[in-house]
Scaffold this motif. Structure first.
Motif, PDB file in Angstrom:
ATOM      1  N   GLN A 164       0.823  -1.214   0.000  1.00 52.81           N
ATOM      2  CA  GLN A 164       0.000   0.000   0.000  1.00 52.81           C
ATOM      3  C   GLN A 164       0.859   1.266   0.000  1.00 52.81           C
ATOM      4  OE1 GLN A 164      -2.662  -0.403   3.347  1.00 52.81           O
ATOM      5  NE2 GLN A 164      -3.875  -1.989   2.363  1.00 52.81           N
ATOM      6  N   LEU A 165       1.796   1.307  -0.934  1.00 54.22           N
ATOM      7  CA  LEU A 165       2.631   2.493  -1.071  1.00 54.22           C
ATOM      8  C   LEU A 165       1.797   3.664  -1.594  1.00 54.22           C
ATOM      9  CD1 LEU A 165       5.919   1.069  -2.593  1.00 54.22           C
ATOM     10  CD2 LEU A 165       5.579   1.944  -0.293  1.00 54.22           C
ATOM     11  N   ALA A 166       2.040   4.814  -1.039  1.00 55.55           N
ATOM     12  CA  ALA A 166       1.329   6.008  -1.479  1.00 55.55           C
ATOM     13  C   ALA A 166       1.799   6.396  -2.878  1.00 55.55           C
ATOM     14  CB  ALA A 166       1.566   7.154  -0.498  1.00 55.55           C
ATOM     15  N   PRO A 167       0.927   6.955  -3.700  1.00 53.87           N
ATOM     16  CA  PRO A 167       1.343   7.404  -5.035  1.00 53.87           C
ATOM     17  C   PRO A 167       2.478   8.427  -4.936  1.00 53.87           C
ATOM     18  CG  PRO A 167      -1.049   7.385  -4.857  1.00 53.87           C
ATOM     19  CD  PRO A 167      -0.533   7.157  -3.474  1.00 53.87           C
ATOM     20  N   GLY A 168       3.377   8.333  -5.904  1.00 54.36           N
ATOM     21  CA  GLY A 168       4.517   9.241  -5.930  1.00 54.36           C
ATOM     22  C   GLY A 168       5.817   8.471  -6.012  1.00 54.36           C
ATOM     23  N   ARG A 169       6.938   9.150  -5.794  1.00 54.70           N
ATOM     24  CA  ARG A 169       8.263   8.551  -5.897  1.00 54.70           C
ATOM     25  C   ARG A 169       8.828   8.289  -4.507  1.00 54.70           C
ATOM     26  NH1 ARG A 169      12.627  10.433 -10.227  1.00 54.70           N
ATOM     27  NH2 ARG A 169      11.096   9.238 -11.435  1.00 54.70           N
ATOM     28  N   HIS A 170       9.343   7.076  -4.312  1.00 55.02           N
ATOM     29  CA  HIS A 170       9.983   6.678  -3.063  1.00 55.02           C
ATOM     30  C   HIS A 170      11.416   6.244  -3.369  1.00 55.02           C
ATOM     31  CE1 HIS A 170       6.000   6.595  -1.090  1.00 55.02           C
ATOM     32  NE2 HIS A 170       5.594   6.076  -2.236  1.00 55.02           N
ATOM     33  N   GLN A 171      12.305   6.432  -2.403  1.00 56.79           N
ATOM     34  CA  GLN A 171      13.708   6.081  -2.595  1.00 56.79           C
ATOM     35  C   GLN A 171      14.142   5.081  -1.539  1.00 56.79           C
ATOM     36  OE1 GLN A 171      16.881   9.008  -3.703  1.00 56.79           O
ATOM     37  NE2 GLN A 171      17.735   8.506  -1.699  1.00 56.79           N
ATOM     38  N   LEU A 172      14.828   4.022  -1.987  1.00 57.23           N
ATOM     39  CA  LEU A 172      15.335   2.987  -1.088  1.00 57.23           C
ATOM     40  C   LEU A 172      16.836   2.848  -1.289  1.00 57.23           C
ATOM     41  CD1 LEU A 172      14.939   0.614   0.906  1.00 57.23           C
ATOM     42  CD2 LEU A 172      14.537  -0.848  -1.090  1.00 57.23           C
ATOM     43  N   GLU A 173      17.579   2.871  -0.178  1.00 56.04           N
ATOM     44  CA  GLU A 173      19.023   2.634  -0.197  1.00 56.04           C
ATOM     45  C   GLU A 173      19.328   1.464   0.729  1.00 56.04           C
ATOM     46  OE1 GLU A 173      21.386   6.567  -0.104  1.00 56.04           O
ATOM     47  OE2 GLU A 173      19.441   7.043   0.774  1.00 56.04           O
ATOM     48  N   VAL A 174      20.227   0.598   0.310  1.00 58.30           N
ATOM     49  CA  VAL A 174      20.620  -0.569   1.099  1.00 58.30           C
ATOM     50  C   VAL A 174      22.135  -0.568   1.230  1.00 58.30           C
ATOM     51  CG1 VAL A 174      20.577  -3.089   1.268  1.00 58.30           C
ATOM     52  CG2 VAL A 174      18.596  -1.868   0.345  1.00 58.30           C
ATOM     53  N   MET A 175      22.607  -0.953   2.423  1.00 57.68           N
ATOM     54  CA  MET A 175      24.037  -0.992   2.702  1.00 57.68           C
ATOM     55  C   MET A 175      24.370  -2.326   3.386  1.00 57.68           C
ATOM     56  SD  MET A 175      26.267   1.561   5.177  1.00 57.68           S
ATOM     57  CE  MET A 175      25.283   1.141   6.621  1.00 57.68           C
ATOM     58  N   ALA A 176      25.539  -2.866   3.066  1.00 57.33           N
ATOM     59  CA  ALA A 176      26.026  -4.088   3.701  1.00 57.33           C
ATOM     60  C   ALA A 176      27.343  -3.797   4.402  1.00 57.33           C
ATOM     61  CB  ALA A 176      26.209  -5.205   2.672  1.00 57.33           C
ATOM     62  N   GLN A 177      27.524  -4.386   5.589  1.00 58.46           N
ATOM     63  CA  GLN A 177      28.783  -4.318   6.320  1.00 58.46           C
ATOM     64  C   GLN A 177      29.393  -5.712   6.326  1.00 58.46           C
ATOM     65  OE1 GLN A 177      28.053  -2.816  10.246  1.00 58.46           O
ATOM     66  NE2 GLN A 177      28.140  -0.687   9.634  1.00 58.46           N
ATOM     67  N   ALA A 178      30.627  -5.829   5.848  1.00 57.62           N
ATOM     68  CA  ALA A 178      31.276  -7.140   5.807  1.00 57.62           C
ATOM     69  C   ALA A 178      32.787  -6.953   5.684  1.00 57.62           C
ATOM     70  CB  ALA A 178      30.764  -7.971   4.631  1.00 57.62           C
ATOM     71  N   GLY A 179      33.524  -7.667   6.498  1.00 49.23           N
ATOM     72  CA  GLY A 179      34.983  -7.649   6.389  1.00 49.23           C
ATOM     73  C   GLY A 179      35.593  -6.282   6.513  1.00 49.23           C
TER      74      GLY A 179
END
Length: 949
Positions: free
Chosen positions: A696-711
């Motif tokens: 149920q995302l609202a109309p419009g533009r959404h931004q998603l950022e993902v980060m991983a921590q490793a080593g």
């Protein structure tokens, strides 16, 4: 009017047809439920995904955990895929067995078959890019060349009709082609013709594998392997290892050999070729080294396998003869003296002398459970144990050393010699003792001195270490760092509150810094104690609980029960020990890692001792990539090309699930994921799995950022833009059209309604006149019924409250006394129980009739509830009301209740009513309390209650 309505409907249809239908730029895929069984080839694309050519399962993409099947919508039934390669433009070239050659574009959406002259039904055996990025295609009927950046193939005429098995390239561009009719060589940029190798045993022989290895050409025949010297064309060495399918170089004199009988490692030695079986009963088809330096083996019937690392070496001589296979042992820290090596076991001690281990056993009456350290002091070999200090002498064995101390039991945790020759004993719960170095003429140990310190009695010492400046440092269980001085322990540092941990395990004292092992990570403290930082999973630790640390020539080694980490002293060049079948790191021992020469360490587990070199550890890959690996929309699984960072969602996107994965292909690498939504300031933790479900995302533009921590690295994805379309009815044109349609609909409805009303106006007027009178009568009757108690005919509670409100309003303008009386028929429940509810109803009606008859016209009477009645007496003072109510009480006693023959009585509570807003409610409560008082005093009486009561 109908024309206007039709015009509005037509405009709505046009708007719906003109609304843009958003296209989802993603590829439908299918998740494989089982591990693929037959895999012929593997390749890695520019996003680091592995692509598998499988016989029955199709073209598969592998992210290190899960397999996704990519299928061509126009390719017909599933193919048997035989080869896959990736070019510099990130196109996938996919070979089939019987359906020709196909190209899959970088977006992994569009398939195209490459034909002319490659037959559409070609059975492709082999594909490989040369140094110029030309693609060579080996089939069962010949060799084809697809030049870089073209889609039209050329046939190599001299090899027309030959079955091509493999191809390899020399540094000068010469190609060697393995065929079923021998070995053919040619240079594609030279005008000189090619030639067949005429060496004995190779002419017209079936050659299945060929590879250039330095100055040699490895040639795999059905009956064996030959090493051809490229400098003079002479076969230097041969072996009988046959049925070879693939070679892969490992070093100058070592390579892997994949055959239908298994995977082998072959070495060139002065004595000839030596072969070592790595994986038996495996039909090996191809070997591939990815950018993370993992080697993958494609097999028939065993799927995709990772080539195992060389086995670790056990420390020699082995201690396995002294370790039970059924009962786990506790191994203490390794010690070295000038005369021997020492390895503590549980309740015993191993001594290595003259190349052999000898077990020294403590007498049972000593009750020694473990040994911590062995040192040479004052010409004696001393052992620190949980039962005190012991000495070893070859003639008398292990005997206790009696020390004059105030401590009942010396549970020694660590023991070390200082630069001045003194012996330091760190106890588990009773502080620290120092024994001075004896003189040359002394025959006994000097008495130990318990150093004065602020070390708490229950704190204890967990480790003692010497730094490069020969200073002695002691670490307590709570993380306090002390400097050992000849006369005292001096507290130099203790962990701040934000770094405090439940338990400290070990210490490494360097020239410029300290390393402290904790159960929350590895603490690094500068030598001047001004800088402190914690190394944890984010910095590459395999586990946060560190149980051992040591230093070799170039590296610092960190031991946990989930892995071993190696790094340089500045924290760079992190390497990890990959899981090994022979090594159970969960059984690693406290302080179980000690240095050996040549950047090697000894690792102690409950199963034995291991010798590990820095080359046995795998560097943490650099430039690791984090990708969106799965995209599920409304239960349909897709693969999304991340080069398009704007994802146009369809209008009916009910549920969206996104799955991200770091493509390291390192099973031992601890990875933690985080995400940030719509450029929030802080990151939210995912944990070890990155799965995000949106609905149920609202109309419009959404931004998603993902980060991983490793080593010790932080890897980010490109920000993903999710465009949720605005429904047409929320767009300006749609809003305008809906407004117009709504207005028109209202107008039409209004006109229709007016016409209908005009037609029925006369009928309604007549009905209204006729029924108005009846309605008024009914309203009066309903009003009466709503204000009257149906049993007694008196006012009900609501009617009395309304009347009382009017009285109070009148009194607020013209003050006049008002008295309230509440009466309750005595023993009314017994009347109901003995004579029935009908008799009780008769009594209520009789009492109500009597009260209505006796009260004045100005008084108000109501049935208050059950057998209770309430009287409001305007213009009546409290004494007047008491006189009136007492007469009513006497009259009730004289009521005739025949034929029941019941003696009636009632109890009254009287209260005056003030003129305030809450006066009536307060008076009722006061009268009720007075009534209750009369009941408790014997009933049949009148009780006055002041308002304050």
């Amino acid at each position: 009017m109908p024309r206007i309505w039709l015009l509005c409907c037509y405009a709505c249809v046009l708007l719906l047809q003109s609304a843009p239908a958003l296209e989802l730029h993603a590829t439908p895929v299918e998740k494989l439920q089982n591990v693929p069984g037959i895999v012929y080839d593997v390749a890695q694309d520019q996003q680091d995904f592995l692509w598998l050519a499988a016989e029955y399962d199709g073209l598969l993409r592998f992210d290190g955990t899960e397999y996704l099947r990519f299928s061509s919508a126009n390719a017909g039934p599933p193919f048997s895929y035989s080869q896959v390669v990736n070019d510099s433009q990130n196109n996938l070239w996919v070979a089939t067995w019987g359906h020709g050659l196909w190209q899959l574009d970088p977006q992994r959406r569009h398939w195209r078959q490459i034909s002319a002259p490659v037959p559409a039904d070609a059975r492709i055996q082999f594909m490989q890019h040369d140094k110029a990025q030309n693609l060579w295609i080996g089939t069962t009927t010949g060799l084809y060349l697809l030049r870089a950046n073209t889609t039209t193939a050329e046939i190599v005429q001299p090899l027309l009709g030959q079955r091509i098995w493999q191809l390899t390239e020399q540094s000068d561009g010469t190609l060697w082609v393995a065929t079923s009719n021998g070995l053919y060589q040619f240079n594609p940029v030279s005008t000189a013709p090619g030639s067949w190798l005429q060496t004995a045993d190779l002419a017209h022989a079936e050659i299945r594998a060929v590879a250039v290895h330095g100055d040699y050409l490895l040639i795999g025949r059905r009956a064996g392997i030959d090493l051809l010297d490229l400098r003079d064309g002479v076969i230097r060495h041969s072996s009988d290892l046959g049925n070879t399918n693939v070679f892969m170089s490992e070093s100058a004199n070592q390579w892997l050999v994949g055959s239908i009988d298994g995977l082998y490692r072959q070495r060139l030695t002065p004595a000839g070729l030596e072969s070592e079986l790595l994986l038996p009963a495996v039909d090996a088809r191809s070997l591939y080294r990815d950018r993370q330096n993992n080697v993958w083996l494609s097999t028939r019937y065993s799927g995709l396998m990772r080539v195992p690392e060389p086995p670790l070496k056990s420390r020699q001589p082995s201690v396995s003869a002294f370790i039970s296979t059924t009962q786990k042992h506790r191994l203490g820290p390794h010690s070295v003296t000038t005369s021997a090596r020492w390895q503590p076991l549980e309740k015993s001690l191993l001594q290595l002398k003259d190349g052999r281990w000898q077990e020294l056993i403590f007498a049972p009456e000593y009750q020694v459970a473990y040994v911590r350290d062995v040192v040479e002091f004052a010409g004696q070999t001393l052992m620190a144990t949980d039962q005190g200090l012991y000495r070893y002498q070859p003639d008398s064995g292990l005997t206790p050393v009696h020390l004059q101390t105030n401590t009942p039991r010396l549970n020694i945790e660590r023991m070390a010699r200082a630069a001045d020759g003194a012996l330091w004993l760190g106890l588990w719960e009773h502080g620290v003792y120092r024994i001075a170095a004896p003189s040359d003429t002394a025959v006994a140990l000097p008495p130990p001195v318990q150093l004065q310190t602020k070390l708490e009695a229950q704190e204890g010492v967990i480790d003692i270490q010497q730094d490069a400046q020969q200073q002695l440092w002691l670490l307590s269980r709570q993380g306090k760092l002390y400097q050992g001085l000849p006369t005292e322990l001096k507290l130099r540092w203790q962990p701040p509150q934000d770094l405090a941990t439940g338990y400290f395990n070990c210490l490494l004292a360097e020239a410029d810094q300290f390393w402290l092992c904790t159960d929350r990570g590895l603490l690094r403290v500068s030598k001047d104690f001004s800088q402190v930082d914690m190394l944890s999973l984010a910095q590459g630790l395999p586990d946060i609980r560190v149980i051992g640390i040591t230093r070799t020539e170039q590296f610092i080694w960190v031991l946990t029960r989930n892995g071993v980490m190696l790094m340089r002293p500045d924290g760079t060049d992190i390497r990890l020990l990959t899981p090994r079948q022979e090594l159970n790191l969960a059984a690693a021992q406290l302080h179980g890692i000690v240095p050996l020469p040549s950047d090697q360490v000894q690792l102690a587990t409950s199963d034995g001792l291991w010798q590990i070199a820095h080359t046995d550890l795998t560097p943490v890959p650099t430039n690791m990539q984090l990708h969106l690996t799965e995209f599920r929309l409304n239960q349909q699984l897709f693969s999304l090309n991340e080069s398009n960072t704007i994802l146009q969602l369809p209008e009916r996107a009910q549920e969206l699930q996104l799955k991200f994965r770091l493509l390291s292909f390192q099973r031992h690498l601890q990875v933690n994921y985080f995400f940030r939504w719509n450029a929030q300031q802080h990151w939210t933790a995912f944990g070890p799995e990155a799965v995000l479900t949106l609905s149920q995302l609202a109309p419009g533009r959404h931004q998603l950022e993902v980060m991983a921590q490793a080593g010790g690295q932080f890897i980010h994805t490109h920000p993903l833009q999710l465009d949720v379309p605005v429904p047409w009815w929320q767009q300006p044109a749609g809003i305008g059209l809906l407004t117009l349609a709504g207005s028109l609909l209202l107008y039409l409805s209004y006109r229709y309604r007016v016409n209908r009303l005009q037609q029925r106006a006369e009928k309604l007027d007549a009905l209204v006149a006729e029924r108005t009178q009846a309605l008024e009568a009914a309203n009066q009757q309903l009003q009466h019924l709503s204000n009257t108690d149906s049993l007694t005919g008196l006012m009900n509670r609501r009617a009395l409250q309304y009347a009382a409100g009017l009285l109070q309003a009148q009194r607020s303008r013209h003050a006049a006394p008002l008295t309230l009386a509440l009466l309750d028929i005595d023993h009314f429940k017994q009347i109901n129980d003995m004579h029935g509810h009908d008799a009780g109803d008769d009594v209520l009606r009789q009492v109500a009739a009597y009260l209505r008859q006796r009260l004045r016209s100005q008084d108000l009477l109501a049935r208050w509830g059950g057998e209770e009645f309430l009287l409001l007496m305007p213009n009546t003072t409290l004494p007047q009301a008491q006189q009136l109510v007492d007469a009513l009480r006497l009259g009730i006693r004289t009521l005739d209740t025949s034929p029941l023959d019941i003696a009636l009585s009632a109890t009254f509570g009287i209260s005056s009513v003030e003129t305030s807003a809450l006066a009536l409610e307060q008076a009722i409560k006061a009268a009720d309390m007075a009534l209750y008082q009369g009941k408790t005093q014997g009933r049949d009486q009148v009780v006055l209650a002041a308002l304050s009561d």
